[in-house]
Write a protein that holds these residues in place. Structure first.
Motif, mmCIF file in Angstrom:
data_model
loop_
_atom_site.group_PDB
_atom_site.id
_atom_site.type_symbol
_atom_site.label_atom_id
_atom_site.label_comp_id
_atom_site.label_asym_id
_atom_site.label_seq_id
_atom_site.Cartn_x
_atom_site.Cartn_y
_atom_site.Cartn_z
ATOM 1 N N LEU A 82 6.888 -29.788 -36.966
ATOM 2 C CA LEU A 82 7.458 -30.978 -37.606
ATOM 3 C C LEU A 82 8.600 -31.556 -36.777
ATOM 4 O O LEU A 82 8.732 -32.782 -36.630
ATOM 5 C CB LEU A 82 7.945 -30.636 -39.016
ATOM 6 C CG LEU A 82 6.856 -30.380 -40.064
ATOM 7 C CD1 LEU A 82 7.489 -29.917 -41.384
ATOM 8 C CD2 LEU A 82 6.018 -31.638 -40.284
ATOM 9 N N GLN A 83 9.436 -30.692 -36.216
ATOM 10 C CA GLN A 83 10.531 -31.163 -35.365
ATOM 11 C C GLN A 83 9.999 -31.809 -34.092
ATOM 12 O O GLN A 83 10.548 -32.795 -33.606
ATOM 13 C CB GLN A 83 11.454 -30.001 -35.023
ATOM 14 C CG GLN A 83 12.240 -29.460 -36.202
ATOM 15 C CD GLN A 83 13.108 -28.283 -35.811
ATOM 16 O OE1 GLN A 83 13.814 -28.319 -34.808
ATOM 17 N NE2 GLN A 83 13.040 -27.219 -36.588
ATOM 18 N N LEU A 84 8.916 -31.255 -33.553
ATOM 19 C CA LEU A 84 8.329 -31.820 -32.327
ATOM 20 C C LEU A 84 7.711 -33.189 -32.569
ATOM 21 O O LEU A 84 7.517 -33.960 -31.623
ATOM 22 C CB LEU A 84 7.268 -30.869 -31.767
ATOM 23 C CG LEU A 84 7.781 -29.563 -31.169
ATOM 24 C CD1 LEU A 84 6.616 -28.665 -30.782
ATOM 25 C CD2 LEU A 84 8.660 -29.837 -29.952
ATOM 26 N N GLN A 85 7.401 -33.492 -33.808
ATOM 27 C CA GLN A 85 6.794 -34.780 -34.129
ATOM 28 C C GLN A 85 7.836 -35.880 -34.317
ATOM 29 O O GLN A 85 7.478 -37.037 -34.562
ATOM 30 C CB GLN A 85 5.942 -34.648 -35.398
ATOM 31 C CG GLN A 85 4.692 -33.793 -35.189
ATOM 32 C CD GLN A 85 3.953 -33.491 -36.483
ATOM 33 O OE1 GLN A 85 4.531 -33.533 -37.571
ATOM 34 N NE2 GLN A 85 2.677 -33.178 -36.374
ATOM 35 N N GLN A 86 9.103 -35.541 -34.173
ATOM 36 C CA GLN A 86 10.155 -36.536 -34.338
ATOM 37 C C GLN A 86 10.315 -37.399 -33.087
ATOM 38 O O GLN A 86 9.726 -37.129 -32.046
ATOM 39 C CB GLN A 86 11.467 -35.838 -34.683
ATOM 40 C CG GLN A 86 11.427 -35.119 -36.031
ATOM 41 C CD GLN A 86 12.700 -34.351 -36.318
ATOM 42 O OE1 GLN A 86 13.641 -34.365 -35.529
ATOM 43 N NE2 GLN A 86 12.739 -33.663 -37.450
ATOM 44 N N ALA A 87 11.135 -38.422 -33.198
ATOM 45 C CA ALA A 87 11.272 -39.409 -32.130
ATOM 46 C C ALA A 87 11.858 -38.843 -30.852
ATOM 47 O O ALA A 87 11.648 -39.388 -29.772
ATOM 48 C CB ALA A 87 12.134 -40.580 -32.616
ATOM 49 N N SER A 88 12.608 -37.744 -30.939
ATOM 50 C CA SER A 88 13.230 -37.175 -29.744
ATOM 51 C C SER A 88 12.185 -36.764 -28.716
ATOM 52 O O SER A 88 12.421 -36.841 -27.508
ATOM 53 C CB SER A 88 14.108 -35.975 -30.106
ATOM 54 O OG SER A 88 13.360 -34.991 -30.797
ATOM 55 N N LEU A 89 11.009 -36.325 -29.181
ATOM 56 C CA LEU A 89 9.944 -35.953 -28.249
ATOM 57 C C LEU A 89 9.469 -37.173 -27.469
ATOM 58 O O LEU A 89 9.315 -37.125 -26.249
ATOM 59 C CB LEU A 89 8.777 -35.317 -29.005
ATOM 60 C CG LEU A 89 7.531 -35.018 -28.162
ATOM 61 C CD1 LEU A 89 7.844 -34.013 -27.064
ATOM 62 C CD2 LEU A 89 6.399 -34.511 -29.033
ATOM 63 N N GLU A 90 9.230 -38.276 -28.168
ATOM 64 C CA GLU A 90 8.764 -39.495 -27.496
ATOM 65 C C GLU A 90 9.808 -40.017 -26.523
ATOM 66 O O GLU A 90 9.469 -40.452 -25.420
ATOM 67 C CB GLU A 90 8.417 -40.561 -28.535
ATOM 68 C CG GLU A 90 7.218 -40.203 -29.399
ATOM 69 C CD GLU A 90 6.855 -41.327 -30.359
ATOM 70 O OE1 GLU A 90 7.418 -42.427 -30.220
ATOM 71 O OE2 GLU A 90 6.022 -41.093 -31.244
ATOM 72 N N ARG A 91 11.075 -39.966 -26.917
ATOM 73 C CA ARG A 91 12.128 -40.447 -26.019
ATOM 74 C C ARG A 91 12.218 -39.596 -24.768
ATOM 75 O O ARG A 91 12.337 -40.108 -23.650
ATOM 76 C CB ARG A 91 13.484 -40.445 -26.744
ATOM 77 C CG ARG A 91 13.627 -41.513 -27.810
ATOM 78 C CD ARG A 91 15.090 -41.688 -28.206
ATOM 79 N NE ARG A 91 15.679 -40.440 -28.682
ATOM 80 C CZ ARG A 91 15.737 -40.081 -29.975
ATOM 81 N NH1 ARG A 91 15.220 -40.866 -30.888
ATOM 82 N NH2 ARG A 91 16.305 -38.948 -30.325
ATOM 83 N N ALA A 92 12.169 -38.260 -24.946
ATOM 84 C CA ALA A 92 12.256 -37.359 -23.789
ATOM 85 C C ALA A 92 11.056 -37.527 -22.874
ATOM 86 O O ALA A 92 11.194 -37.566 -21.643
ATOM 87 C CB ALA A 92 12.361 -35.915 -24.258
ATOM 88 N N LEU A 93 9.858 -37.644 -23.450
ATOM 89 C CA LEU A 93 8.657 -37.819 -22.646
ATOM 90 C C LEU A 93 8.720 -39.126 -21.874
ATOM 91 O O LEU A 93 8.423 -39.169 -20.673
ATOM 92 C CB LEU A 93 7.416 -37.792 -23.543
ATOM 93 C CG LEU A 93 6.083 -38.007 -22.822
ATOM 94 C CD1 LEU A 93 5.859 -36.947 -21.764
ATOM 95 C CD2 LEU A 93 4.932 -38.010 -23.834
#
Length: 308
Positions: free
Chosen positions: A169-180
């Motif tokens: 669930l945490q990986l599905q947050q926006a921080s993943l998209e921003r980092a990628l």
């Protein structure tokens, strides 16, 4: 086949030795590794990966690039296969048993990420990888299905299942998209399989080999995989993770979003998931209980440091 390789790469091949997954060759250009790849899809991927490794090498990072033919291709095509040659890096594989080797591995991984390999490549699209959260959700689902085959051990599975679910669930947050997005724009090439056998120890340092799974991913994921290998091989010890993260950041600091992703991943009980996932594929009950008990113990020890 030998004649095609010699003509394509402009080398004389003196001797060849069949190894477990590759062929070693002694050539007029020195020792080489020959690999075969199947499938037309691999053409674009090999071309993109060759461009990326050339950029990494030019940035001063020790890797073994693909040799190019006179036509500028990183492979010779023959009878449905694609054949590549790479220089043989001298040294031995890491064991990661010593602190020195673990620090060297973390530094080598950071140096790879710091090289802007994909910034100017027109072919980087072919090295894009699926979303990170999907991979870990899939492994969780497969592991969960495997537990249905062993009801007597399911009760011990439940807390690890919940931790893994929260991590996804945490990986599905926006921080993943921003980092990628940030890492891809920078051009960080991720190895995606930083296991000890893919590092070569060279005079106090480490070099990465075997980029077959490499792609443009979130670099915190590469670091997490390296930390997991250290945990799996050594068992947990005080400072195991923090020292390796510090060694990585001395070369290439993590941004805030990558730090959040690493924190989420560190709560994902990979060792336990791995044992259930493998059991689901093999159905081998003989070693499951022993291996699972060890994995559960290591995951509980991991949590001690993650909480700090």
């Amino acid at each position: 086949m030998i004649a095609k390789l010699e003509q394509g790469f402009g080398l004389r091949i003196h001797r060849r030795v069949k190894l477990r997954t590759v062929t070693g060759m002694q050539t007029s250009g020195g020792a080489m590794i020959l690999k075969r790849y199947d499938g037309d899809v691999m053409r674009k991927r090999l071309e993109a990966l060759s461009d990326a490794l050339d950029s990494v090498l030019l940035a001063g990072v020790e890797v073994a690039p693909y040799l190019r033919t006179d036509a500028g291709l990183p492979y010779v095509a023959d009878r449905g296969g694609l054949y590549t040659l790479q220089p043989w890096l001298r040294g031995r594989h890491l064991s990661m048993k010593s602190r020195e080797e673990r620090m060297a591995a973390a530094g080598a991984l950071a140096a790879l990420h710091r090289a802007p390999a994909g910034r100017t490549s027109s072919k980087s699209f072919y090295l894009r990888v699926p979303p990170l959260s999907e991979k870990y959700r899939h492994r969780l689902e497969r592991a969960h299905l495997a537990t249905l085959k062993s009801p007597e051990l399911r009760e011990s599975w439940r807390p690890f299942q919940e931790r893994a679910r929260q991590s996804v669930l945490q990986l599905q947050q926006a921080s993943l998209e921003r980092a990628l997005d940030r890492d891809v724009r920078y051009g960080s090439l991720c190895h995606r399989d930083p296991a000890p056998h893919n590092f070569i120890w060279q005079e106090g340092g480490a070099a990465l080999i075997d980029f077959d799974l490499a792609g443009y991913d979130v670099r915190a994921h590469d670091l997490y995989q390296l930390l997991n290998h250290a945990l799996y091989l050594n068992g947990w010890e005080a400072g195991l993770f923090s020292e390796m993260v510090e060694a990585y950041e001395r070369v290439f600091p993590l941004d805030a979003d990558n730090r959040r992703i690493l924190q989420a991943l560190m709560h994902y009980p990979s060792l336990v998931i791995r044992e259930w996932y493998d059991f689901g594929k093999s159905g081998n009950r003989d070693t499951l209980r022993v291996r699972l008990a060890w994995a559960q113990t290591q995951e509980e020890k991991r949590r001690l440091e993650v909480r700090v």
